[in-house]
Design a protein around this motif. Structure first.
Motif, short mmCIF file in Angstrom:
data_model
loop_
_atom_site.label_atom_id
_atom_site.label_comp_id
_atom_site.label_asym_id
_atom_site.label_seq_id
_atom_site.Cartn_x
_atom_site.Cartn_y
_atom_site.Cartn_z
N ILE A 1 0.83 -1.20 0.00
CA ILE A 1 0.00 0.00 0.00
C ILE A 1 0.87 1.25 0.00
CG2 ILE A 1 -1.61 1.33 1.42
CD1 ILE A 1 -2.83 -1.41 2.22
N GLN A 2 1.79 1.30 0.92
CA GLN A 2 2.60 2.50 1.07
C GLN A 2 3.49 2.76 -0.14
OE1 GLN A 2 4.56 2.78 4.80
NE2 GLN A 2 5.76 4.57 4.23
N ASN A 3 4.12 1.72 -0.66
CA ASN A 3 5.08 1.91 -1.74
C ASN A 3 4.45 2.01 -3.12
OD1 ASN A 3 7.76 1.95 -0.40
ND2 ASN A 3 6.95 0.08 0.45
N ASN A 4 3.16 1.76 -3.22
CA ASN A 4 2.47 1.91 -4.49
C ASN A 4 1.45 3.03 -4.46
OD1 ASN A 4 3.51 -0.31 -6.28
ND2 ASN A 4 2.99 -1.46 -4.44
N GLY A 5 1.38 3.76 -3.37
CA GLY A 5 0.47 4.90 -3.28
C GLY A 5 -0.99 4.51 -3.42
N LEU B 1 -11.94 0.62 -1.82
CA LEU B 1 -11.37 -0.70 -1.64
C LEU B 1 -12.47 -1.71 -1.32
CD1 LEU B 1 -8.20 -1.81 0.12
CD2 LEU B 1 -10.36 -2.71 1.00
N LEU B 2 -12.39 -2.88 -1.94
CA LEU B 2 -13.28 -3.99 -1.61
C LEU B 2 -12.47 -5.10 -0.97
CD1 LEU B 2 -16.03 -5.42 -1.71
CD2 LEU B 2 -15.35 -6.34 -3.94
N ASP B 3 -12.90 -5.51 0.22
CA ASP B 3 -12.34 -6.67 0.90
C ASP B 3 -13.25 -7.83 0.55
OD1 ASP B 3 -11.32 -8.59 2.60
OD2 ASP B 3 -11.43 -7.34 4.40
N LEU B 4 -12.82 -8.65 -0.40
CA LEU B 4 -13.61 -9.75 -0.93
C LEU B 4 -13.47 -10.96 -0.01
CD1 LEU B 4 -15.25 -10.68 -3.48
CD2 LEU B 4 -13.07 -11.48 -4.39
N SER C 1 -15.83 0.03 -10.05
CA SER C 1 -16.21 0.53 -8.72
C SER C 1 -15.05 0.74 -7.76
CB SER C 1 -17.18 -0.46 -8.05
OG SER C 1 -18.39 -0.52 -8.73
N PHE C 2 -13.95 -0.01 -7.92
CA PHE C 2 -12.92 -0.03 -6.89
C PHE C 2 -11.52 0.24 -7.44
CE2 PHE C 2 -16.38 -2.63 -5.30
CZ PHE C 2 -16.61 -2.03 -4.07
N ASP C 3 -10.74 0.94 -6.61
CA ASP C 3 -9.32 1.17 -6.91
C ASP C 3 -8.49 -0.04 -6.49
OD1 ASP C 3 -9.33 4.09 -7.73
OD2 ASP C 3 -10.36 4.18 -5.79
N ARG D 1 -13.57 -6.73 -13.80
CA ARG D 1 -14.75 -5.94 -14.14
C ARG D 1 -15.01 -4.82 -13.13
NH1 ARG D 1 -19.70 -5.52 -12.45
NH2 ARG D 1 -19.60 -7.31 -11.05
N ILE D 2 -14.88 -5.11 -11.85
CA ILE D 2 -15.21 -4.10 -10.84
C ILE D 2 -14.06 -3.14 -10.54
CG2 ILE D 2 -17.00 -5.52 -9.79
CD1 ILE D 2 -14.99 -6.01 -7.45
N LEU D 3 -12.85 -3.46 -11.03
CA LEU D 3 -11.72 -2.55 -10.82
C LEU D 3 -11.80 -1.35 -11.75
CD1 LEU D 3 -8.57 -4.80 -10.43
CD2 LEU D 3 -9.43 -3.15 -8.77
N LYS D 4 -11.44 -0.20 -11.20
CA LYS D 4 -11.30 1.00 -12.02
C LYS D 4 -10.05 0.84 -12.90
CE LYS D 4 -13.30 4.03 -8.52
NZ LYS D 4 -13.04 5.13 -7.57
N PRO D 5 -9.95 1.60 -13.98
CA PRO D 5 -8.72 1.55 -14.79
C PRO D 5 -7.50 1.80 -13.89
CG PRO D 5 -10.40 2.82 -15.92
CD PRO D 5 -10.94 2.52 -14.54
N ASN D 6 -6.46 1.03 -14.11
CA ASN D 6 -5.23 1.09 -13.31
C ASN D 6 -5.43 0.68 -11.86
OD1 ASN D 6 -3.62 2.06 -15.51
ND2 ASN D 6 -4.63 4.04 -15.23
N GLY D 7 -6.49 -0.08 -11.58
CA GLY D 7 -6.74 -0.58 -10.23
C GLY D 7 -5.76 -1.68 -9.86
N HIS D 8 -5.77 -2.05 -8.59
CA HIS D 8 -4.85 -3.04 -8.06
C HIS D 8 -5.60 -4.17 -7.37
CE1 HIS D 8 -2.28 0.48 -8.48
NE2 HIS D 8 -1.28 -0.36 -8.54
#
Length: 154
Positions: A45-49, A54-57, A112-114, A136-143
């Protein structure tokens, strides 16, 4: 302080990780599975900004969802177990928790999610469907951050 640190809504250091561990935010019963996971998550998290939605699946009792919320994420947790979701809602009022079966479709709109986070869930679900739905639910450039504790799982 570099420009990335200025953008982050939180700062993680070793003393903070130790505090989280000592206060038992991970749940006493779960410690034997998680001894090396928290520092790894914090590092990612810290090193990738990472920040945002966020979704906790497969959030279970909401422990990680709550920690992500404390870090500044707009945290959402989803799980199939109604009892665990009810407990998470009572114990952690900040994040949004939803009970739903996500075995064939994750019940959120496209983009929906970053970040999609999941811990020890892939061993119970269809990998192909889950990856397609996460994409599908990730925003563009999501992780995506998936952690599995059993051998021979992704």
């Amino acid at each position: 302080m570099d420009s990335r640190e200025k953008r982050l809504p939180f700062k993680i250091d070793q003393s903070e990780l130790e505090r989280l561990w000592d206060e038992g935010c991970l749940g006493h019963q779960e410690r034997h599975h998680l001894s090396d996971i928290n520092p790894y998550i914090m590092y990612l998290i810290q090193n990738n900004g990472l920040r945002g939605d966020l979704l906790d699946l497969g959030c279970g009792k909401g422990i990680y969802t709550s920690e992500f919320h404390k870090m500044g994420f707009n945290a959402n947790g989803i799980d199939v177990d109604e009892t665990r979701i009810a407990r998470a809602k009572r114990k952690f009022p900040g994040p949004d928790f939803k009970c739903a079966d996500f075995g064939s479709k994750i019940p959120y709109p496209d983009n929906s999610f970053d970040v999609v986070f999941s811990r020890s869930v892939f061993q119970y679900i269809d990998h192909e469907i889950a990856l397609r739905e996460c994409k599908r639910i990730l925003k563009p450039n999501g992780h995506i951050i998936f952690l599995e504790n059993l051998k021979n799982n992704p």
